[in-house]
Design a protein around this motif. Structure first.
Motif, PDB file in Angstrom:
ATOM      1  N   PHE A  25       0.842  -1.206   0.000  1.00 51.65           N
ATOM      2  CA  PHE A  25       0.000   0.000   0.000  1.00 51.65           C
ATOM      3  C   PHE A  25       0.876   1.255   0.000  1.00 51.65           C
ATOM      4  O   PHE A  25       0.606   2.219  -0.712  1.00 51.65           O
ATOM      5  CB  PHE A  25      -0.913  -0.019   1.232  1.00 51.65           C
ATOM      6  CG  PHE A  25      -1.714   1.240   1.392  1.00 51.65           C
ATOM      7  CD1 PHE A  25      -2.839   1.471   0.610  1.00 51.65           C
ATOM      8  CD2 PHE A  25      -1.329   2.205   2.318  1.00 51.65           C
ATOM      9  CE1 PHE A  25      -3.557   2.638   0.745  1.00 51.65           C
ATOM     10  CE2 PHE A  25      -2.058   3.372   2.447  1.00 51.65           C
ATOM     11  CZ  PHE A  25      -3.176   3.595   1.669  1.00 51.65           C
ATOM     12  N   TYR A  26       1.922   1.218   0.825  1.00 47.74           N
ATOM     13  CA  TYR A  26       2.814   2.378   0.915  1.00 47.74           C
ATOM     14  C   TYR A  26       3.475   2.645  -0.433  1.00 47.74           C
ATOM     15  O   TYR A  26       3.598   3.786  -0.869  1.00 47.74           O
ATOM     16  CB  TYR A  26       3.864   2.108   1.991  1.00 47.74           C
ATOM     17  CG  TYR A  26       4.875   3.205   2.151  1.00 47.74           C
ATOM     18  CD1 TYR A  26       4.533   4.411   2.764  1.00 47.74           C
ATOM     19  CD2 TYR A  26       6.182   3.037   1.681  1.00 47.74           C
ATOM     20  CE1 TYR A  26       5.470   5.406   2.900  1.00 47.74           C
ATOM     21  CE2 TYR A  26       7.113   4.039   1.817  1.00 47.74           C
ATOM     22  CZ  TYR A  26       6.760   5.242   2.437  1.00 47.74           C
ATOM     23  OH  TYR A  26       7.682   6.246   2.575  1.00 47.74           O
ATOM     24  N   THR A  27       3.853   1.523  -1.067  1.00 46.90           N
ATOM     25  CA  THR A  27       4.491   1.673  -2.389  1.00 46.90           C
ATOM     26  C   THR A  27       3.489   2.228  -3.398  1.00 46.90           C
ATOM     27  O   THR A  27       3.795   3.130  -4.188  1.00 46.90           O
ATOM     28  CB  THR A  27       5.026   0.322  -2.873  1.00 46.90           C
ATOM     29  OG1 THR A  27       5.968  -0.183  -1.904  1.00 46.90           O
ATOM     30  CG2 THR A  27       5.687   0.448  -4.223  1.00 46.90           C
ATOM     31  N   TYR A  28       2.264   1.644  -3.333  1.00 46.66           N
ATOM     32  CA  TYR A  28       1.231   2.111  -4.264  1.00 46.66           C
ATOM     33  C   TYR A  28       0.953   3.594  -4.031  1.00 46.66           C
ATOM     34  O   TYR A  28       0.854   4.380  -4.977  1.00 46.66           O
ATOM     35  CB  TYR A  28      -0.041   1.289  -4.061  1.00 46.66           C
ATOM     36  CG  TYR A  28      -1.234   1.865  -4.796  1.00 46.66           C
ATOM     37  CD1 TYR A  28      -1.391   1.662  -6.167  1.00 46.66           C
ATOM     38  CD2 TYR A  28      -2.187   2.631  -4.107  1.00 46.66           C
ATOM     39  CE1 TYR A  28      -2.478   2.198  -6.832  1.00 46.66           C
ATOM     40  CE2 TYR A  28      -3.248   3.178  -4.771  1.00 46.66           C
ATOM     41  CZ  TYR A  28      -3.412   2.959  -6.144  1.00 46.66           C
ATOM     42  OH  TYR A  28      -4.490   3.509  -6.803  1.00 46.66           O
ATOM     43  N   ARG A  29       0.814   3.950  -2.721  1.00 41.57           N
ATOM     44  CA  ARG A  29       0.514   5.347  -2.383  1.00 41.57           C
ATOM     45  C   ARG A  29       1.635   6.269  -2.854  1.00 41.57           C
ATOM     46  O   ARG A  29       1.397   7.342  -3.423  1.00 41.57           O
ATOM     47  CB  ARG A  29       0.341   5.468  -0.876  1.00 41.57           C
ATOM     48  CG  ARG A  29       0.025   6.881  -0.388  1.00 41.57           C
ATOM     49  CD  ARG A  29      -0.042   6.898   1.141  1.00 41.57           C
ATOM     50  NE  ARG A  29      -0.371   8.227   1.609  1.00 41.57           N
ATOM     51  CZ  ARG A  29       0.468   9.231   1.749  1.00 41.57           C
ATOM     52  NH1 ARG A  29       1.746   9.051   1.381  1.00 41.57           N
ATOM     53  NH2 ARG A  29       0.084  10.399   2.212  1.00 41.57           N
TER      54      ARG A  29
END
Length: 465
Positions: A25-29
């Protein structure tokens, strides 16, 4: 023991899975907000959260174009105008790119707020803004009281400052500035309470106070005219009636002052007035007006009188005079401007006398104009030229032309009548003029007229009666 190890492995697996999810999620964000604005990002009060640059730019432009601005006077709603009417456009390209470039999508924060602090993003069509303000104020200012400057007013016996009056009309430049500032800051409410027109001159104005002191000083002065040996006084009461204040200047009633000068002229001037004249043989006779005499030149005197009064000091002056016969000492009688140097022509006695400084120098018989159509005009005239060897031209009763050469010519009126030698006349005096009179001139014996010519000067009065 084996069971505890198994539970630990499960927990570690869950945690590992959570870490993987969170990492994903952090990477996607982080990747997503490299091309989109972070949550909570606002520009000119326009929320551009999670929008891409093209989407944000379009939204900002549309919001500005579709926005409405309401004009208020305190709490009173006046009118409303749209961004489109004002020709508002946005220039957010550089600023949006700067936000996108400087925001850090990898930070753990969930909300980032960006606000523009300049009006560089908003462009207002100045021509449309000016047109809108012009049209709007035409309507808004109808029925509103305009401001009034403080001014000096006259009371019955004094002068005072009347304070300024606040106006309710709107000032164009102030309204334009208020609208422009509100639009630039994205404020939908435009407050015009401080945009009213203001009086330019207040009761505490230094120049106004100075002029009040000056007008009060002028109100106390006395003026005197000396006219032909007589004195006329211009009293403070008269000046008080003439004084006024208009358009920021101390004024004097020019119409009233002109009427005053006219009254002095009627009282003293001699031009165009008949005179009582003490003749040599017939006693006191009334002689009609001629070209001789003087009058007050009101056109020239009025501005001079105005200036001397506005100087604020007591004064004595002589008026500007035009014409002939004026004497500073006067002659006792205002109409006795003929003095004691003159030529007297008595048509009834067909005689002429020349007086110099009260002394009779020459007296001679003459021939005046034929009373049947060429009578010599009566009046107080004056010698206005002296010529030698002139040719007098005119028309006889039968329409034929004549040209008479004379050695001495002294015209006295404005019709061509004068004194001259007449060698063609066989006699002078008596009733000869009734049948052999001149065309109006005063025929004089040649030898005598030569003496008169050498004795007299231009401007000398000639009394014909």
């Amino acid at each position: 023991m084996k069971q505890m190890k198994k539970g630990t492995k499960i927990l570690l697996s869950v945690i590992g899975a959570a870490v993987v999810v969170l990492g994903a999620f952090y990477t996607y964000r982080g990747v997503y907000y490299q091309s989109h604005f972070l949550p909570g990002t606002k520009v000119e009060d326009v929320d551009i959260s999670k929008l891409s640059y093209p989407q944000a730019k379009q939204k900002v432009a549309k919001t500005l174009r579709d926005s409405n601005f309401t004009l208020y006077d305190q709490k009173t709603k006046l009118t409303q105008v749209s961004g489109k009417e004002l020709g508002i456009t946005q220039n957010s390209t550089a600023y949006l790119k700067k936000i996108m470039r400087t925001q850090n999508s990898w930070l753990p924060t969930t909300t980032v707020r960006a606000e523009s602090t300049t009006n560089a993003m908003i462009n207002i069509d100045q021509q449309k803004l000016n047109q809108y303000v012009d049209q709007t104020l035409t309507t808004l200012n109808q029925g509103r009281q305009a401001p009034q400057d403080a001014k000096i007013v006259k009371t019955n016996d004094n002068y005072q400052i009347k304070p300024e009056v606040a106006g309710q009309t709107f000032d164009k430049s102030a309204v334009t500035k208020a609208v422009k500032e509100a639009v630039s800051k994205g404020q939908p409410k435009v407050q015009l309470a401080d945009s009213h027109q203001q009086a330019k001159v207040t009761k505490n104005d230094a120049q106004l106070t100075e002029q009040l002191a000056k007008i009060k000083k002028i109100d106390t002065i006395t003026g005197k005219y000396t006219i032909a040996g007589k004195t006329e006084t211009i009293t403070p009461a008269m000046i008080h009636q003439w004084l006024g204040y208009s358009d920021g200047k101390i004024t004097l009633d020019q119409t009233a002052m002109k009427a005053y000068l006219s009254s002095l002229n009627d009282k003293y001037a001699t031009y165009n007035k008949s005179r009582q004249f003490k003749s040599t043989k017939r006693g006191v006779v009334t002689v009609p007006a001629g070209i001789y005499g003087w009058s007050i030149n009101s056109a020239s005197e009025l501005p001079k009188l105005t200036d001397v009064i506005l100087a604020g000091k007591d004064f004595t002056r002589e008026p500007v005079i035009v014409g002939t016969g004026y004497s500073k000492d006067g002659y006792g009688d205002a109409l006795s401007d003929i003095g004691n140097t003159y030529i007297e022509v008595d048509k009834q006695n067909q005689h002429m006398w020349v007086y110099m400084n009260g002394q009779l120098k020459i007296d001679t018989d003459v021939v005046t104009g034929n009373p049947n159509g060429h009578d010599t005009p009566v009046g107080v005239w004056a010698i206005w030229a002296k010529e030698r060897n002139s040719t007098l031209r005119g028309e006889n009763d039968n329409g034929s032309k004549y040209a008479s050469k004379v050695a001495y010519w002294m015209p006295i009126d404005d019709t061509g009548v004068g004194i001259h030698d007449s060698p063609w006349q066989p006699q002078y005096g008596g009733d000869w003029y009734k049948t052999h009179g001149s065309h109006g001139c005063i025929n004089t014996p040649p030898a005598t007229v030569a003496k008169i010519f050498n004795m007299v000067s231009t401007g000398m009065p000639v009394v014909v009666f």
